[in-house]
Design an enzyme around this catalytic site. Sequence first.
Site, PDB file in Angstrom:
ATOM      1  CE  LYS A  22      31.873  29.156  36.538  1.00 13.49           C
ATOM      2  NZ  LYS A  22      33.253  29.684  36.558  1.00 13.49           N
ATOM      3  CG  ASN A  23      33.829  29.920  40.486  1.00 11.98           C
ATOM      4  OD1 ASN A  23      33.915  29.519  39.320  1.00 11.98           O
ATOM      5  ND2 ASN A  23      33.591  31.187  40.789  1.00 11.98           N
ATOM      6  CB  CYS A 118      38.466  37.616  29.892  1.00 12.73           C
ATOM      7  SG  CYS A 118      38.192  37.968  31.596  1.00 12.73           S
ATOM      8  NE  ARG A 123      39.559  37.106  35.534  1.00 13.00           N
ATOM      9  CZ  ARG A 123      38.536  36.268  35.643  1.00 13.00           C
ATOM     10  NH1 ARG A 123      37.623  36.237  34.722  1.00 13.00           N
ATOM     11  NH2 ARG A 123      38.449  35.453  36.656  1.00 13.00           N
ATOM     12  CG  ASP A 307      31.675  35.649  40.371  1.00 11.65           C
ATOM     13  OD1 ASP A 307      32.278  36.487  39.684  1.00 11.65           O
ATOM     14  OD2 ASP A 307      32.138  34.526  40.634  1.00 11.65           O
ATOM     15  NE  ARG A 399      33.099  30.313  30.781  1.00  8.43           N
ATOM     16  CZ  ARG A 399      33.852  31.257  31.327  1.00  8.43           C
ATOM     17  NH1 ARG A 399      33.857  32.468  30.825  1.00  8.43           N
ATOM     18  NH2 ARG A 399      34.613  30.998  32.375  1.00  8.43           N
TER      19      ARG A 399
HETATM   20  C1  UD1 Z   1      37.782  33.701  40.839  1.00  2.80           C
HETATM   21  C2  UD1 Z   1      36.464  33.149  40.315  1.00  2.80           C
HETATM   22  C3  UD1 Z   1      35.625  34.271  39.704  1.00  2.80           C
HETATM   23  C4  UD1 Z   1      35.471  35.417  40.707  1.00  2.80           C
HETATM   24  C5  UD1 Z   1      36.825  35.861  41.253  1.00  2.80           C
HETATM   25  C6  UD1 Z   1      36.708  36.885  42.349  1.00  2.80           C
HETATM   26  C7  UD1 Z   1      36.952  30.868  39.709  1.00  2.80           C
HETATM   27  C8  UD1 Z   1      37.158  29.874  38.623  1.00  2.80           C
HETATM   28  N1  UD1 Z   1      36.734  32.146  39.334  1.00  2.80           N
HETATM   29  O1  UD1 Z   1      38.516  34.203  39.722  1.00  2.80           O
HETATM   30  O2  UD1 Z   1      34.354  33.743  39.353  1.00  2.80           O
HETATM   31  O3  UD1 Z   1      34.850  36.512  40.079  1.00  2.80           O
HETATM   32  O4  UD1 Z   1      37.534  34.731  41.778  1.00  2.80           O
HETATM   33  O5  UD1 Z   1      35.934  36.404  43.398  1.00  2.80           O
HETATM   34  O6  UD1 Z   1      36.940  30.536  40.864  1.00  2.80           O
HETATM   35  N2  UD1 Z   1      44.880  39.327  39.981  1.00  2.80           N
HETATM   36  C9  UD1 Z   1      46.127  39.798  39.592  1.00  2.80           C
HETATM   37  N3  UD1 Z   1      47.127  38.878  39.430  1.00  2.80           N
HETATM   38  C10 UD1 Z   1      46.945  37.526  39.648  1.00  2.80           C
HETATM   39  C11 UD1 Z   1      45.649  37.085  40.039  1.00  2.80           C
HETATM   40  C12 UD1 Z   1      44.639  38.015  40.209  1.00  2.80           C
HETATM   41  O7  UD1 Z   1      46.327  40.985  39.402  1.00  2.80           O
HETATM   42  O8  UD1 Z   1      47.895  36.753  39.486  1.00  2.80           O
HETATM   43  C13 UD1 Z   1      43.766  40.310  40.166  1.00  2.80           C
HETATM   44  C14 UD1 Z   1      42.608  40.087  39.191  1.00  2.80           C
HETATM   45  O9  UD1 Z   1      42.825  40.724  37.962  1.00  2.80           O
HETATM   46  C15 UD1 Z   1      41.450  40.662  39.959  1.00  2.80           C
HETATM   47  C16 UD1 Z   1      41.787  40.319  41.418  1.00  2.80           C
HETATM   48  O10 UD1 Z   1      43.195  40.083  41.446  1.00  2.80           O
HETATM   49  O11 UD1 Z   1      41.401  42.046  39.813  1.00  2.80           O
HETATM   50  C17 UD1 Z   1      41.064  39.109  41.982  1.00  2.80           C
HETATM   51  O12 UD1 Z   1      41.184  38.029  41.087  1.00  2.80           O
HETATM   52  P1  UD1 Z   1      41.123  36.516  41.582  1.00  2.80           P
HETATM   53  O13 UD1 Z   1      40.588  36.475  42.977  1.00  2.80           O
HETATM   54  O14 UD1 Z   1      42.441  35.890  41.331  1.00  2.80           O
HETATM   55  O15 UD1 Z   1      40.035  35.901  40.589  1.00  2.80           O
HETATM   56  P2  UD1 Z   1      40.069  34.517  39.848  1.00  2.80           P
HETATM   57  O16 UD1 Z   1      40.706  33.479  40.705  1.00  2.80           O
HETATM   58  O17 UD1 Z   1      40.582  34.714  38.464  1.00  2.80           O
END
Ligand code: UD1
Length: 419
Positions: A22-23, A118, A123, A307, A399
């Site tokens: 999915k990711n 969420c 996030r 995850d 999901r």
């Molecule tokens: C992706 C995965 C999710 C996984 C996560 C971490 C998908 C669709 N989802 O989520 O399943 O749990 O990686 O491996 O691939 N952050 C900020 N600002 C930003 C972006 C991120 O502060 O602009 C923070 C987030 O709140 C979190 C951390 O950075 O604490 C890591 O998040 P991120 O790696 O971006 O996760 P996702 O891409 O949302």
Amino acid sequence: MDKFLINGPCKIKGNVSISGSKNASLPILAATLLFDQPVILRNLPKVRDINTMFNLLKSLGSKIILSKDQKSAKIINKKNMKTFASYSLVKTMRGSILVLGPLISKYHKSKISLPGGCLIGARPVNYHLAALKKLGMIYELKDGYILAKSRGNLKGAIINFPKISVGATENSIIAACLAKGETILKNCAIEPEIKDLTNFLNKAGAKIKWSGRTCKITGVVSLSKIEYSVMADRIEAGTFCVAAALTNGNLKVKNINPRTITSEINLLKKVGAKIKIYKNEILIRGPKKIKSIRNIKTKEFPGIPTDLQAQLMVLMCKAVGKSSITENIFENRFMHVAELQRLGAKINIKNNTAKIKGKTKFIAAELMSSDLRASVALVLAAIVSNGKSCINRIYHLDRGYEKIENKLKKVGVKIKRIK
Ligand code: UD1
């Protein structure tokens, strides 16, 4: 709302075939917005988040032709695509933010709803926005929307991410493919799903090179027609391996590249599982006595994935001795704990660390799912509980896990979906 009834305890035995990731599918689907030529994707998982992304792409003007089994899709874009992504589409899936990079890069404008917070934390998307700004995106936030544009093509830049982010790395890579000149992204996430995205883009003519956590992208004018098969889901594979370890089971996990779950395999070996690795398969035999581990820590790849944190917590509840799990990626990812405690788990949370006393005798109960991975942890706990558990709100599971009840039934779990 659908529920699962699980009659435990059960032992996991047999074969399971892992679905597409999915990711990995989500950013690849978002990246199809860059194409004028048709794209054919194979091995897509049949899960709700992928449908959400299909709906988002359709709302932007893409035509999507699905194969009969819905695992392959041909995506054809119109000449004039729309660039507006509404709140109703974005709110159900944060991954929707991944269309921002390609829309700005290709169409030089976009209005996209800000994804809300969420359950697992705030996030934010500040790293996505800051990186795209460096590439030339101009934006303002208004009424819950990101109003973005660029003056013509984006321009290559050097971007140093302050923190490793999977989504921000993906958005920036996709956007930089058609930018003028060279982009250098430093401190990138290097999850296998991101490597799958860059393999896909390179096969279509993009110029992306990796060196550790640095990604160099040389802009190209356009991408060419492509057929691509998405990688297998390493989190689903990890979840089934944990299920086997948890139940003293004996499982063949098929259709997975073991190199994408090396840390998980090493951890499961430490708890006593016997594991054999083949090119695209893993054989795992769970231990009679699960050994506890003192300091499990979630980390960016190649570390233990966040995850898989909830699933590993169930395993530690059954281990002999004390253990601890520290969650380093998301601020509030312990929602499964209260539900596990209702089944009899002895878990104490202090800041971002959970201390677990092992040898839990789980007693079945009625449970409530809260997010995708927390829900699957409840399924695992129900599998090793004595009696009938009922898990509510399993739409969270739908999901991201493809027909999980069918796969579990096939390997010996007494599970039933009720409407
Ligand atoms: C992706 C995965 C999710 C996984 C996560 C971490 C998908 C669709 N989802 O989520 O399943 O749990 O990686 O491996 O691939 N952050 C900020 N600002 C930003 C972006 C991120 O502060 O602009 C923070 C987030 O709140 C979190 C951390 O950075 O604490 C890591 O998040 P991120 O790696 O971006 O996760 P996702 O891409 O949302």
